[in-house]
Design a protein around this motif. Structure first.
Motif, PDB file in Angstrom:
ATOM      1  N   GLN A 161     -31.941  -5.053  -6.987  1.00  0.00           N
ATOM      2  CA  GLN A 161     -31.083  -6.037  -7.667  1.00  0.00           C
ATOM      3  C   GLN A 161     -31.301  -7.431  -7.088  1.00  0.00           C
ATOM      4  OE1 GLN A 161     -29.239  -4.989 -10.094  1.00  0.00           O
ATOM      5  NE2 GLN A 161     -28.214  -3.052  -9.657  1.00  0.00           N
ATOM      6  N   ARG A 162     -31.376  -7.491  -5.770  1.00  0.00           N
ATOM      7  CA  ARG A 162     -31.542  -8.784  -5.109  1.00  0.00           C
ATOM      8  C   ARG A 162     -32.904  -9.377  -5.453  1.00  0.00           C
ATOM      9  NH1 ARG A 162     -32.995 -11.306  -0.311  1.00  0.00           N
ATOM     10  NH2 ARG A 162     -31.434 -12.780   0.467  1.00  0.00           N
ATOM     11  N   ASN A 163     -33.912  -8.534  -5.482  1.00  0.00           N
ATOM     12  CA  ASN A 163     -35.249  -9.016  -5.842  1.00  0.00           C
ATOM     13  C   ASN A 163     -35.279  -9.508  -7.284  1.00  0.00           C
ATOM     14  OD1 ASN A 163     -36.499  -8.683  -3.403  1.00  0.00           O
ATOM     15  ND2 ASN A 163     -37.334  -6.659  -3.876  1.00  0.00           N
ATOM     16  N   ARG A 164     -34.551  -8.806  -8.155  1.00  0.00           N
ATOM     17  CA  ARG A 164     -34.513  -9.223  -9.559  1.00  0.00           C
ATOM     18  C   ARG A 164     -33.890 -10.622  -9.665  1.00  0.00           C
ATOM     19  NH1 ARG A 164     -31.477  -5.280 -13.091  1.00  0.00           N
ATOM     20  NH2 ARG A 164     -33.230  -3.942 -12.575  1.00  0.00           N
ATOM     21  N   LEU A 165     -32.813 -10.794  -8.924  1.00  0.00           N
ATOM     22  CA  LEU A 165     -32.116 -12.074  -8.920  1.00  0.00           C
ATOM     23  C   LEU A 165     -33.039 -13.188  -8.394  1.00  0.00           C
ATOM     24  CD1 LEU A 165     -29.164 -12.563  -9.718  1.00  0.00           C
ATOM     25  CD2 LEU A 165     -28.582 -12.551  -7.291  1.00  0.00           C
ATOM     26  N   LEU A 166     -33.767 -12.873  -7.333  1.00  0.00           N
ATOM     27  CA  LEU A 166     -34.685 -13.865  -6.759  1.00  0.00           C
ATOM     28  C   LEU A 166     -35.788 -14.215  -7.747  1.00  0.00           C
ATOM     29  CD1 LEU A 166     -35.021 -12.524  -3.105  1.00  0.00           C
ATOM     30  CD2 LEU A 166     -34.341 -14.844  -3.702  1.00  0.00           C
ATOM     31  N   LYS A 167     -36.277 -13.189  -8.426  1.00  0.00           N
ATOM     32  CA  LYS A 167     -37.375 -13.395  -9.365  1.00  0.00           C
ATOM     33  C   LYS A 167     -36.921 -14.223 -10.569  1.00  0.00           C
ATOM     34  CE  LYS A 167     -40.899 -10.678 -11.598  1.00  0.00           C
ATOM     35  NZ  LYS A 167     -41.136  -9.353 -12.130  1.00  0.00           N
ATOM     36  N   GLU A 168     -35.739 -13.869 -11.072  1.00  0.00           N
ATOM     37  CA  GLU A 168     -35.222 -14.580 -12.248  1.00  0.00           C
ATOM     38  C   GLU A 168     -34.987 -16.059 -11.950  1.00  0.00           C
ATOM     39  OE1 GLU A 168     -32.868 -10.812 -14.262  1.00  0.00           O
ATOM     40  OE2 GLU A 168     -31.730 -12.397 -13.291  1.00  0.00           O
ATOM     41  N   ASN A 169     -34.625 -16.331 -10.697  1.00  0.00           N
ATOM     42  CA  ASN A 169     -34.297 -17.707 -10.332  1.00  0.00           C
ATOM     43  C   ASN A 169     -35.394 -18.370  -9.511  1.00  0.00           C
ATOM     44  OD1 ASN A 169     -31.461 -17.993 -11.341  1.00  0.00           O
ATOM     45  ND2 ASN A 169     -31.275 -16.137 -10.133  1.00  0.00           N
ATOM     46  N   LYS A 170     -36.578 -17.808  -9.596  1.00  0.00           N
ATOM     47  CA  LYS A 170     -37.685 -18.311  -8.777  1.00  0.00           C
ATOM     48  C   LYS A 170     -37.889 -19.812  -8.991  1.00  0.00           C
ATOM     49  CE  LYS A 170     -42.423 -17.034  -7.800  1.00  0.00           C
ATOM     50  NZ  LYS A 170     -43.521 -16.189  -8.210  1.00  0.00           N
ATOM     51  N   GLY A 171     -37.886 -20.533  -7.888  1.00  0.00           N
ATOM     52  CA  GLY A 171     -38.134 -21.971  -7.967  1.00  0.00           C
ATOM     53  C   GLY A 171     -36.957 -22.797  -8.468  1.00  0.00           C
ATOM     54  N   LEU A 172     -35.871 -22.132  -8.900  1.00  0.00           N
ATOM     55  CA  LEU A 172     -34.720 -22.880  -9.422  1.00  0.00           C
ATOM     56  C   LEU A 172     -33.730 -23.179  -8.306  1.00  0.00           C
ATOM     57  CD1 LEU A 172     -34.029 -20.777 -12.656  1.00  0.00           C
ATOM     58  CD2 LEU A 172     -35.302 -22.932 -12.484  1.00  0.00           C
ATOM     59  N   GLU A 173     -32.891 -24.169  -8.584  1.00  0.00           N
ATOM     60  CA  GLU A 173     -31.830 -24.493  -7.615  1.00  0.00           C
ATOM     61  C   GLU A 173     -30.651 -23.558  -7.877  1.00  0.00           C
ATOM     62  OE1 GLU A 173     -31.396 -26.437  -4.962  1.00  0.00           O
ATOM     63  OE2 GLU A 173     -33.561 -26.770  -5.102  1.00  0.00           O
ATOM     64  N   VAL A 174     -30.446 -22.553  -7.030  1.00  0.00           N
ATOM     65  CA  VAL A 174     -29.274 -21.694  -7.217  1.00  0.00           C
ATOM     66  C   VAL A 174     -28.453 -21.692  -5.949  1.00  0.00           C
ATOM     67  CG1 VAL A 174     -29.167 -19.797  -8.857  1.00  0.00           C
ATOM     68  CG2 VAL A 174     -31.111 -19.972  -7.311  1.00  0.00           C
ATOM     69  N   LYS A 175     -27.181 -21.549  -6.149  1.00  0.00           N
ATOM     70  CA  LYS A 175     -26.281 -21.526  -4.996  1.00  0.00           C
ATOM     71  C   LYS A 175     -26.532 -20.259  -4.175  1.00  0.00           C
ATOM     72  CE  LYS A 175     -22.494 -24.519  -5.803  1.00  0.00           C
ATOM     73  NZ  LYS A 175     -22.076 -24.644  -7.221  1.00  0.00           N
ATOM     74  N   GLU A 176     -26.497 -20.440  -2.892  1.00  0.00           N
ATOM     75  CA  GLU A 176     -26.722 -19.316  -1.988  1.00  0.00           C
ATOM     76  C   GLU A 176     -25.642 -18.238  -2.169  1.00  0.00           C
ATOM     77  OE1 GLU A 176     -27.912 -21.075   1.729  1.00  0.00           O
ATOM     78  OE2 GLU A 176     -28.081 -19.070   2.603  1.00  0.00           O
ATOM     79  N   GLU A 177     -24.453 -18.671  -2.577  1.00  0.00           N
ATOM     80  CA  GLU A 177     -23.336 -17.709  -2.722  1.00  0.00           C
ATOM     81  C   GLU A 177     -23.654 -16.593  -3.704  1.00  0.00           C
ATOM     82  OE1 GLU A 177     -21.452 -21.427  -3.153  1.00  0.00           O
ATOM     83  OE2 GLU A 177     -22.717 -21.068  -1.399  1.00  0.00           O
TER      84      GLU A 177
END
Ligand code: ATP
Ligand code: MG
Length: 374
Positions: A161-177
């Protein structure tokens, strides 16, 4: 538990074959490509309901035939109880398993009959990269600790799940929370896994050391070292904290690369001989000795966990070992409580104890009598 008798029908290069075994030591010898490994594979299949060589059951059916069938009669040494396992497979259908004549699930059989196998493939445990060693430790963990498997599954789920989240937001500005809930699960189960692996490695090392010393006539020392993807804390209680800190420290890099860079899914362990990394420095014979020591340690741990000895299958175990190591290995196997099956291209000469000896020739096995007769 030991295997009294096996029946094979159309398994690999065997037609119809029935063999009665010695409760302790069984030695199979014969030229290359006669069916020695195939026999060990059949024994393993009966106990574990899968092969140690292939995941394709269809390969096990004798070429030109439609099905294979195996039957094994297992007995406990200390009581009269007997367990009969039957497995049949017809290509394209599910395998049929029976336990004492009643249809059963594969897992029921696999949980009942512990087996330790050494095959030349296992040398890759030293020669190859970390993936194989992680598989080894995960498998041992699952078999020797009740919660390990559950922890591993939970960890892998969170990791995915965490990897999916990282992949989906790759290179984007996302909040660490956004990652916090997953970090928490990851650190929780990940730390549990690391703790169990550390304790398992310690137990394996403890059991492997005396065997390795004996095998090498006290000339060599074996040790195991866990390699973690983050610096492990000196105090066990702080594992989660350190894990989390490492995750947070690599957050930027993770976001760029799109996957999780810290955790037990990346860990490894080192096998050292006289303090030097076996993967880089050990000779062929040393590598084989070290893997054998791990396997013999496994036997001890299984023995303690299951309350009885596992079956021990050693394929082509003597090659690359010098005379002294061969002799010591045989002496060790002779003293061991477990039922042992050994294959080799020739009969070992270093042994005078009790054993049943078989010759393997073109898918036919003949009992050559007991050791004393030779
Ligand atoms: P080595 O000493 O070289 O390890 P071995 O006695 O262990 O030899 P096995 O691996 O048991 O040899 O294989 C024996 C033979 O079985 C090989 O010739 C192989 O081609 C054959 N074989 C494997 N699978 C099948 C199958 N499904 N049907 C028929 N023959 C098979
Ligand atoms: Mg073989």
């Amino acid at each position: 538990m030991y295997l009294q008798k096996i029946n094979l029908v159309n398994f690999r290069n065997y037609g119809k074959q029935e063999i009665a075994f010695h409760p302790e030591l069984n030695i199979f010898y014969g030229a290359n490509a006669q069916g020695k490994t195939n026999l060990l594979e059949a024994i393993y299949y009966l106990a574990v309901t899968r092969s140690f060589r292939t995941s394709q059951d269809a390969e096990l059916i004798k070429r030109g035939e439609q099905y294979f069938f195996l039957r094994g009669r297992f007995a406990r040494k200390k009581s009269d109880s007997v367990v009969q396992v039957e497995i049949g497979y017809r290509g394209s259908q599910r395998i049929q398993v029976k336990l004492n004549g009643v249809p059963a699930k594969r897992i029921e059989v696999a949980n009942l009959l512990p087996v330790v196998v050494f095959s030349p493939e296992d040398l890759l445990l030293i020669k190859e990269g970390p993936g194989r060693r992680r598989r080894f430790i995960n498998l041992e963990g699952s078999r020797l600790r009740k919660v390990y498997y559950r922890d591993l599954k939970e960890y892998q789920r969170a990791l995915m799940q965490r990897n999916r989240l990282l992949k989906e937001n790759k290179g984007l500005e996302v909040k660490e929370e956004l990652f916090e809930p997953w970090n928490k699960v990851l650190c929780n189960y990940g730390s549990r896994i690391i703790r169990q692996r550390l304790s398992l490695l310690k137990s394996l090392e403890r059991e492997a050391i005396p065997f390795f010393q004996y095998l090498t006539s006290q000339k060599e020392e074996l040790s195991l070292r866990y390699i973690s993807s983050f610096p492990l804390p000196p105090e066990d209680g702080k594992m989660e904290e350190h894990f989390l800190k490492s995750l947070q420290g690599r957050y930027g890099e993770e976001r760029r690369r799109g996957y999780t860079l810290v955790g037990p899914h990346l860990d490894d362990f080192e096998i050292l001989i006289n303090g030097a990394e076996a993967q880089k420095y050990a000779s062929q014979g040393q590598q084989r000795s070290a893997v054998l020591a791990l396997k013999m340690a496994e036997v001890k741990l299984f023995n303690a966990y299951y309350g009885e000895s596992p079956l021990v299958l050693l394929d082509d175990v003597f090659s690359e070992l010098d005379g002294e190591r061969k002799r010591h290995l045989l002496q060790h196997l002779e003293q061991m409580e477990a039922q042992v099956f050994i294959t080799g291209v020739e009969l070992p000469r270093y042994f005078k104890g009790e054993a049943k000896i078989f010759q393997v020739n073109e898918g036919m096995i003949s009992n050559e009598g007991n050791w004393g007769d030779h």
